[in-house]
Enzyme design. Structure first.
Site, PDB file in Angstrom:
ATOM      1  N   TYR A 181      45.099  58.588  47.800  1.00  0.00           N
ATOM      2  CA  TYR A 181      45.068  57.560  48.875  1.00  0.00           C
ATOM      3  C   TYR A 181      44.916  57.877  50.285  1.00  0.00           C
ATOM      4  O   TYR A 181      45.847  58.568  50.899  1.00  0.00           O
ATOM      5  CB  TYR A 181      46.324  56.555  48.554  1.00  0.00           C
ATOM      6  CG  TYR A 181      46.227  56.099  47.416  1.00  0.00           C
ATOM      7  CD1 TYR A 181      45.106  56.222  46.297  1.00  0.00           C
ATOM      8  CD2 TYR A 181      47.255  55.366  46.885  1.00  0.00           C
ATOM      9  CE1 TYR A 181      45.247  55.390  45.193  1.00  0.00           C
ATOM     10  CE2 TYR A 181      47.346  54.681  45.589  1.00  0.00           C
ATOM     11  CZ  TYR A 181      46.546  54.908  44.603  1.00  0.00           C
ATOM     12  OH  TYR A 181      46.661  54.304  43.313  1.00  0.00           O
ATOM     13  N   SER A 193      46.301  46.709  40.723  1.00  0.00           N
ATOM     14  CA  SER A 193      45.329  45.394  41.039  1.00  0.00           C
ATOM     15  C   SER A 193      45.916  44.082  40.298  1.00  0.00           C
ATOM     16  O   SER A 193      45.004  43.447  39.770  1.00  0.00           O
ATOM     17  CB  SER A 193      44.052  45.731  40.602  1.00  0.00           C
ATOM     18  OG  SER A 193      43.563  47.045  41.201  1.00  0.00           O
ATOM     19  N   PRO A 194      47.114  43.750  40.473  1.00  0.00           N
ATOM     20  CA  PRO A 194      47.820  42.345  39.772  1.00  0.00           C
ATOM     21  C   PRO A 194      47.081  41.176  40.518  1.00  0.00           C
ATOM     22  O   PRO A 194      47.152  40.147  39.887  1.00  0.00           O
ATOM     23  CB  PRO A 194      49.297  42.444  40.039  1.00  0.00           C
ATOM     24  CG  PRO A 194      49.399  43.200  41.329  1.00  0.00           C
ATOM     25  CD  PRO A 194      48.259  44.398  41.304  1.00  0.00           C
ATOM     26  N   ALA A 202      43.754  41.054  41.257  1.00  0.00           N
ATOM     27  CA  ALA A 202      42.331  41.433  41.209  1.00  0.00           C
ATOM     28  C   ALA A 202      41.832  41.665  42.616  1.00  0.00           C
ATOM     29  O   ALA A 202      40.948  41.080  42.788  1.00  0.00           O
ATOM     30  CB  ALA A 202      41.754  40.151  40.401  1.00  0.00           C
ATOM     31  N   GLY A 237      42.839  41.264  45.358  1.00  0.00           N
ATOM     32  CA  GLY A 237      42.896  40.207  46.266  1.00  0.00           C
ATOM     33  C   GLY A 237      42.042  38.724  46.030  1.00  0.00           C
ATOM     34  O   GLY A 237      42.263  37.519  46.494  1.00  0.00           O
ATOM     35  N   LEU A 293      42.710  36.880  43.238  1.00  0.00           N
ATOM     36  CA  LEU A 293      43.639  35.904  42.896  1.00  0.00           C
ATOM     37  C   LEU A 293      44.297  35.117  43.995  1.00  0.00           C
ATOM     38  O   LEU A 293      45.136  34.502  43.875  1.00  0.00           O
ATOM     39  CB  LEU A 293      44.439  36.242  41.903  1.00  0.00           C
ATOM     40  CG  LEU A 293      43.551  36.618  40.504  1.00  0.00           C
ATOM     41  CD1 LEU A 293      44.771  37.464  39.407  1.00  0.00           C
ATOM     42  CD2 LEU A 293      43.079  35.206  39.821  1.00  0.00           C
ATOM     43  N   GLY A 331      42.757  33.592  46.195  1.00  0.00           N
ATOM     44  CA  GLY A 331      41.997  32.502  46.597  1.00  0.00           C
ATOM     45  C   GLY A 331      41.261  32.472  47.983  1.00  0.00           C
ATOM     46  O   GLY A 331      40.523  31.364  48.499  1.00  0.00           O
TER      47      GLY A 331
END
Ligand SMILES: NC(=O)c1ccc[n+]([C@@H]2O[C@H](COP(=O)([O-])OP(=O)(O)OC[C@H]3O[C@@H](n4cnc5c(N)ncnc54)[C@H](OP(=O)(O)O)[C@@H]3O)[C@@H](O)[C@H]2O)c1
Length: 314
Positions: free
Chosen positions: A63, A208-209, A211, A213, A215, A217
């Site tokens: 990273y 990536s819970p 997705a 960003g 999710l 909105g």
């Protein structure tokens, strides 16, 4: 608020039910570190998480080409409270020996400025080393006190079984498998991975819970992300996801104004996984922390599942 910790597999290592993803910390290539956010923003996020008792951070040697680990290392210099670190070994094809694994680990420990990490994960399964040799190196790292637990990442059902078997032969449990898992990616459920991990007693860590960003909105078909995410989440998906986001907002209202980020993370926890949302600043950290201390009802989880299935199928 006291946080109820969860155990990583059968290791006895306990961590908060949410970890914090540090991929974007120092990463210029994908996340544009240094433009819209910098170390001051990230430090504010780190401090807010620590103050809330969320002291589990997920990073990797790759990273930001080491910058994420180095940044965490700088934060740790002035942090007296215990911090739990999960980092990752990348099985580059030129890494062919157990010595290579331990050298990579020592590099991570040097950047982090620590003697050991709680969890050391194999970043992805494609390696020129055999599973047995790779897990043998991990066992050596445990014996030398450099790591507390062994995890894998992006491992399929079959490979998870093999990794757990190889470790078991060495008398060690596999702590976790870190996979992409969210309301926009239920593959770990449909592939049987979540069931297998439950059966084997291996924790699922959900990366990536949000997705990436989507999710939250904040991205719409009219205003899509302008970076690498554009290709992954094209306009027609951003259109489709609006119905799911609408339901998430409705459910959020029923819980006193919870955000879609908090619904997304709570859903992952309802599936028995540990979400590790990536946060870049104080506001994003506070939003993620608001996923703790309450629960979606079973019927809300079911309604989200149905809406998620429709979004993925359309
Ligand atoms: N093992 C692997 O192969 C692998 C792969 C990917 C990730 N991971 C790990 O999983 C972690 C999380 O995954 P991820 O970063 O891919 O995706 P994510 O957690 O689903 O999304 C993170 C992004 O969402 C946006 N965001 C976060 N909170 C928000 C909020 N409250 N409101 C609006 N937007 C918000 C931010 O981007 P913007 O502000 O730019 O929109 C943030 O960088 C990573 O940091 C890493 O530790 C592992």
């Amino acid at each position: 608020m006291a946080i109820q910790k969860v155990t990583l597999g059968k290791t006895g290592i306990t961590v908060p039910p949410i970890g914090i993803g540090a991929w974007s910390w120092g990463d210029r290539m994908f996340w544009g570190y240094g433009k819209a956010y910098d170390e001051t923003d990230v430090r504010a996020a780190f401090d807010a998480c620590m103050a809330a008792g969320v002291n589990f951070f997920d990073t990797a040697e790759v990273y930001g080409l080491g910058q994420s680990e180095s940044m965490i290392g700088r934060f740790l210099q002035t942090e007296r409270r215990p911090v739990q670190i999960a980092t990752k070994y990348f099985p580059f094809p030129y890494r062919l020996t157990q010595g290579g694994v331990l050298r990579a680990l020592r590099g991570s420990l040097r950047r982090l400025g620590v003697k050991s990490v709680d969890l050391y994960q194999v970043h992805q399964p494609f390696s020129l080393m055999t599973n047995r040799a790779l897990m043998g190196a991990m066992a050596k790292a445990i014996r030398e006190g450099l790591i507390r637990g062994v995890g894998v990442s992006n491992y399929s059902v079959e490979r998870t079984r093999q990794a757990a078997g190889a470790l078991e032969a060495l008398g060690l449990p596999l702590a976790s498998n870190q996979v992409s898992f969210s309301l926009l990616n239920k593959t770990p459920v449909t592939s049987g991975l979540v069931s297998l991990c439950r059966e084997l007693g291996v924790s699922v860590i959900a990366y990536s819970p949000l997705a990436m960003g989507i999710l939250s909105g904040r991205y719409t078909p009219e205003s899509p992300p302008q970076d690498f995410r554009r290709g992954r989440y094209p306009k027609e998906l951003l259109e489709r996801v609006q119905t799911l986001l609408g339901l998430m907002r409705e459910i959020g209202q029923a819980h006193g104004g919870r955000t879609t980020v908090q619904i997304a993370l709570n859903w992952v926890m309802a599936k028995g996984a540990i979400p590790i949302p990536g946060v870049k600043n104080l506001q994003q950290a506070q939003d993620a922390l608001g996923a703790l201390g309450w629960q979606l009802t079973a019927s809300e989880v079911a309604a989200l599942d149905t809406a998620s299935d429709k979004t993925q199928r359309m």
